[in-house]
Design a protein around this motif. Structure first.
Motif, PDB file in Angstrom:
ATOM      1  N   SER A 139      -5.022   2.595   0.883  1.00 43.69           N
ATOM      2  CA  SER A 139      -4.416   1.923   2.019  1.00 43.69           C
ATOM      3  C   SER A 139      -4.001   2.949   3.068  1.00 43.69           C
ATOM      4  N   GLY A 287      -3.198   2.367  -3.116  1.00 39.81           N
ATOM      5  CA  GLY A 287      -4.053   1.302  -2.607  1.00 39.81           C
ATOM      6  C   GLY A 287      -4.396   0.331  -3.708  1.00 39.81           C
ATOM      7  N   GLU A 408      -5.449  -7.266   3.265  1.00 38.95           N
ATOM      8  CA  GLU A 408      -6.039  -6.071   2.656  1.00 38.95           C
ATOM      9  C   GLU A 408      -7.099  -6.472   1.630  1.00 38.95           C
TER      10      GLU A 408
END
Length: 431
Positions: A139, A287, A408
């Motif tokens: 991320s 992430g 995401e």
């Protein structure tokens, strides 16, 4: 000239990509949900057009704003999304972001991947071979430390105190302590060697001010309850996050430990967790960890989570998904972490050849088995792991720039399947 446009588009790279994506089948998954357009506004895009926007973004690698700018001037991009502007202009710069939020909120990855697998299976070879591996899609956050995290909390809290005080006509606190804390933080970050004593002192000071400003902000909210109606849920979630961060950091500081359950590493993305991967350059990544299954070069997301998990425990579920989409699996390739006794027994019972190093006495056809293990290992280490690098370099996967957990996930889904669609567009099509 307009009569030539469809033919020119079909023969172009974007046209070939468009032809392998089953837009109608994918859109049917979202038919039952509310429209994405604001009230009183005529929608530019159908569901198929919104899906086209997602695939275009990751194929071209543009930002949301740049994509709309190109869409206004490029007729091929318009045909890809199923629209013709004919002199009109899309002025809404957030339209791509709104579609991403819509798909992220309502998508069922397994159902969508079943539709893609069904559409692509006729043009795929060697569907009895399954390769599995896990990777982390990082991320877009700064590398977290305790000092940075606490400072982010203190900075956000103080800004909220100033805004709420001005709105309610209350006396605003002096900025002296905030300015001193900011100077200390700057000088600390500029130090080449950050001594343990200085870090401890700064963390102790940050814990004090985070706690004090949380109490101050809560007092302001209690005084102005009538004015709190307009505050969004995001505000209260972030306020709750600052409190959780405070208690986690206080526990680690007082007990002199480095671990705590469900540790938050980002104020603005509290769903992220540290994923220990053991790599030389990046031992820890922040992430989503994804368990990827590959069939004939096409990747499918078997499992996606922001918490760490053991990918070896996902093997039987991966085989079940493969059975549902492509039929029986006869050959399976994965690295050593999958070679548990349980997985070995399962593969033997299902008559599946694997790339696992043999345990025990050699079989009669050991030479052929060794050759098959070598081929499966090479395919996994080159084709599957190579696809991870390709996606991260060319399909906006270097850092996932979405701001919400749902968006995401949508970002990762469309990135992977845009890469898949590009691979499928280069395959010879079945008659």
């Amino acid at each position: 000239m307009r009569g030539l446009e469809p033919r020119i588009f079909r023969e172009s790279r974007l046209g070939k990509l468009h032809s392998v994506i089953p837009f109608k089948e994918l859109a049917s998954h979202f038919r039952y949900f509310k429209s994405n357009k604001p009230q009183g506004c005529k929608a530019f895009f159908t569901l198929e057009g919104g899906l086209g926007l997602m695939f275009l973004k990751h194929e071209l690698g543009f930002s949301d704003e740049k994509l709309i700018e190109r869409l206004n001037s490029d007729w091929q991009l318009q045909l890809f999304c199923g629209i013709r502007l004919l002199g009109r202009k899309i002025k809404d710069k957030d339209i791509v972001g709104r579609w991403r939020r819509f798909f992220g909120t309502h998508m069922d990855m397994d159902a969508l991947q079943d539709k893609l697998a069904q559409h692509w299976s006729t043009d795929m070879d060697n569907t009895d071979i399954l390769l599995d591996d896990a990777t982390c899609y990082e991320s877009d956050v700064k590398y977290p430390t305790d000092v940075k995290l606490l400072y982010d909390c203190s900075e956000w809290l103080f800004k909220q105190i100033m805004e709420r005080s001005n709105l309610l006509g209350l006396r605003a606190p002096k900025k002296d302590h905030y300015n001193k804390l900011r100077k200390r933080m700057r000088s600390y970050l500029m130090m080449k060697k950050k001594r343990r004593k200085k870090r401890k002192r700064l963390i102790k000071s940050l814990l004090h001010w985070v706690d004090k400003w949380q109490q101050h902000l809560q007092g302001i909210l209690d005084k102005g309850r009538a004015f709190n109606i307009g505050l969004k849920d995001r505000f209260y979630k972030r306020l709750r996050t600052t409190r959780i961060v405070y208690f986690q950091q206080l526990y680690m500081f007082e007990n002199n430990v480095r671990k705590v359950a469900n540790r938050i590493v980002s104020l603005y993305k509290p769903y992220l967790r540290p994923i220990v991967r053991g790599k030389e350059r990046k031992p820890v990544e922040f992430g989503a960890k994804a368990h990827i299954s590959q069939v004939d070069g096409i990747n499918f997301i078997e499992h996606l989570n922001f918490n760490a998990f053991h990918e070896g425990n996902r093997m039987l579920l991966s085989l079940a998904n493969h059975q549902k989409r492509f039929g029986k699996c006869s050959k399976y390739g994965a690295d050593r972490i999958y070679a548990t006794n349980r997985n070995r027994k399962s593969c033997k019972a299902l008559d599946i050849q694997t790339s696992f190093v043999r345990k025990g006495a050699a079989a009669k056809d050991e030479t052929q088995r060794q050759q098959m293990r070598a081929i499966l290992s090479k395919e996994r280490s080159t084709r599957l792991e190579g696809s991870f690098g390709t996606e991260k370099r060319h399909y906006l996967f270097g850092r996932v720039r979405a701001r919400l957990e749902t968006t995401e996930i949508a970002w990762i889904f469309f990135s992977i399947h845009t890469a898949n669609a590009v691979r499928m567009s280069k395959k010879p099509r079945a008659a």
